[in-house]
Design a protein around this motif. Structure first.
Motif, mmCIF file in Angstrom:
data_model
loop_
_atom_site.group_PDB
_atom_site.id
_atom_site.type_symbol
_atom_site.label_atom_id
_atom_site.label_comp_id
_atom_site.label_asym_id
_atom_site.label_seq_id
_atom_site.Cartn_x
_atom_site.Cartn_y
_atom_site.Cartn_z
ATOM 1 N N LEU A 83 3.759 -10.092 -7.719
ATOM 2 C CA LEU A 83 3.964 -10.767 -6.435
ATOM 3 C C LEU A 83 3.420 -12.193 -6.495
ATOM 4 O O LEU A 83 4.114 -13.151 -6.120
ATOM 5 N N LEU A 84 2.198 -12.347 -6.969
ATOM 6 C CA LEU A 84 1.614 -13.680 -7.056
ATOM 7 C C LEU A 84 2.354 -14.558 -8.049
ATOM 8 O O LEU A 84 2.549 -15.760 -7.806
ATOM 9 N N GLN A 141 -3.836 1.129 -10.506
ATOM 10 C CA GLN A 141 -3.028 0.510 -11.556
ATOM 11 C C GLN A 141 -1.782 -0.129 -10.949
ATOM 12 O O GLN A 141 -1.435 -1.272 -11.275
ATOM 13 N N LEU A 142 -1.111 0.619 -10.121
ATOM 14 C CA LEU A 142 0.103 0.115 -9.491
ATOM 15 C C LEU A 142 -0.182 -1.088 -8.608
ATOM 16 O O LEU A 142 0.571 -2.074 -8.616
ATOM 17 N N HIS A 143 -1.266 -1.039 -7.881
ATOM 18 C CA HIS A 143 -1.640 -2.156 -7.009
ATOM 19 C C HIS A 143 -1.847 -3.429 -7.831
ATOM 20 O O HIS A 143 -1.362 -4.505 -7.460
ATOM 21 N N ARG A 144 -2.555 -3.309 -8.962
ATOM 22 C CA ARG A 144 -2.787 -4.477 -9.825
ATOM 23 C C ARG A 144 -1.478 -5.012 -10.390
ATOM 24 O O ARG A 144 -1.243 -6.225 -10.386
ATOM 25 N N ILE A 145 -0.609 -4.124 -10.877
ATOM 26 C CA ILE A 145 0.664 -4.532 -11.484
ATOM 27 C C ILE A 145 1.549 -5.234 -10.462
ATOM 28 O O ILE A 145 2.097 -6.314 -10.718
ATOM 29 N N ILE A 146 1.700 -4.618 -9.303
ATOM 30 C CA ILE A 146 2.588 -5.168 -8.285
ATOM 31 C C ILE A 146 2.024 -6.467 -7.709
ATOM 32 O O ILE A 146 2.760 -7.437 -7.506
ATOM 33 N N SER A 204 0.822 -1.207 0.000
ATOM 34 C CA SER A 204 0.000 0.000 0.000
ATOM 35 C C SER A 204 0.862 1.265 0.000
ATOM 36 O O SER A 204 0.616 2.196 -0.780
ATOM 37 N N HIS A 205 1.877 1.292 0.839
ATOM 38 C CA HIS A 205 2.772 2.460 0.889
ATOM 39 C C HIS A 205 3.523 2.636 -0.426
ATOM 40 O O HIS A 205 3.682 3.765 -0.918
ATOM 41 N N ALA A 206 3.985 1.540 -1.016
ATOM 42 C CA ALA A 206 4.699 1.620 -2.296
ATOM 43 C C ALA A 206 3.780 2.167 -3.388
ATOM 44 O O ALA A 206 4.192 3.022 -4.186
ATOM 45 N N CYS A 207 2.546 1.700 -3.425
ATOM 46 C CA CYS A 207 1.593 2.180 -4.432
ATOM 47 C C CYS A 207 1.307 3.671 -4.251
ATOM 48 O O CYS A 207 1.277 4.417 -5.230
ATOM 49 N N ASP A 208 1.092 4.089 -3.016
ATOM 50 C CA ASP A 208 0.837 5.508 -2.766
ATOM 51 C C ASP A 208 2.022 6.368 -3.188
ATOM 52 O O ASP A 208 1.856 7.403 -3.838
#
Length: 85
Positions: free
Chosen positions: A67-68, A58-63, A42-46
């Motif tokens: 990760l998965l 967008q960033l949350h989906r990509i990362i 969350s912090h990285a996306c923000d």
């Protein structure tokens, strides 16, 4: 704060990730590591959203996808030692 404990650090050495962790910090509740990783995501996306043209979602989906993917099929073998201090 009255108490501060350094539980995880990461850095890059010669293009390779190095980590130092305190794995037993939540030995009775290891699922808390999942909360820590979610908070880090969350912090990285923000932070990235404020510095790029991409949205937090967008960033949350990509990362999260990467990760998965990495959990399912690691791109590198993990190695290391544990040191008691």
């Amino acid at each position: 704060a009255d108490v501060a404990i350094d539980i995880e650090r990461c850095w890059i050495v010669d293009d390779r990730l190095q980590c130092s962790i305190l794995p037993t910090i939540w030995e009775d509740t290891p699922e808390v590591w999942g909360i820590l990783l979610a908070d880090l995501l969350s912090h990285a996306c923000d932070a990235l959203a404020s510095e790029t043209d991409m949205t937090r979602d967008q960033l949350h989906r990509i990362i999260t996808k990467k990760l998965l993917d990495e959990i399912g099929e690691p791109t590198d073998k993990h190695s290391g030692d544990f040191i008691d201090e």
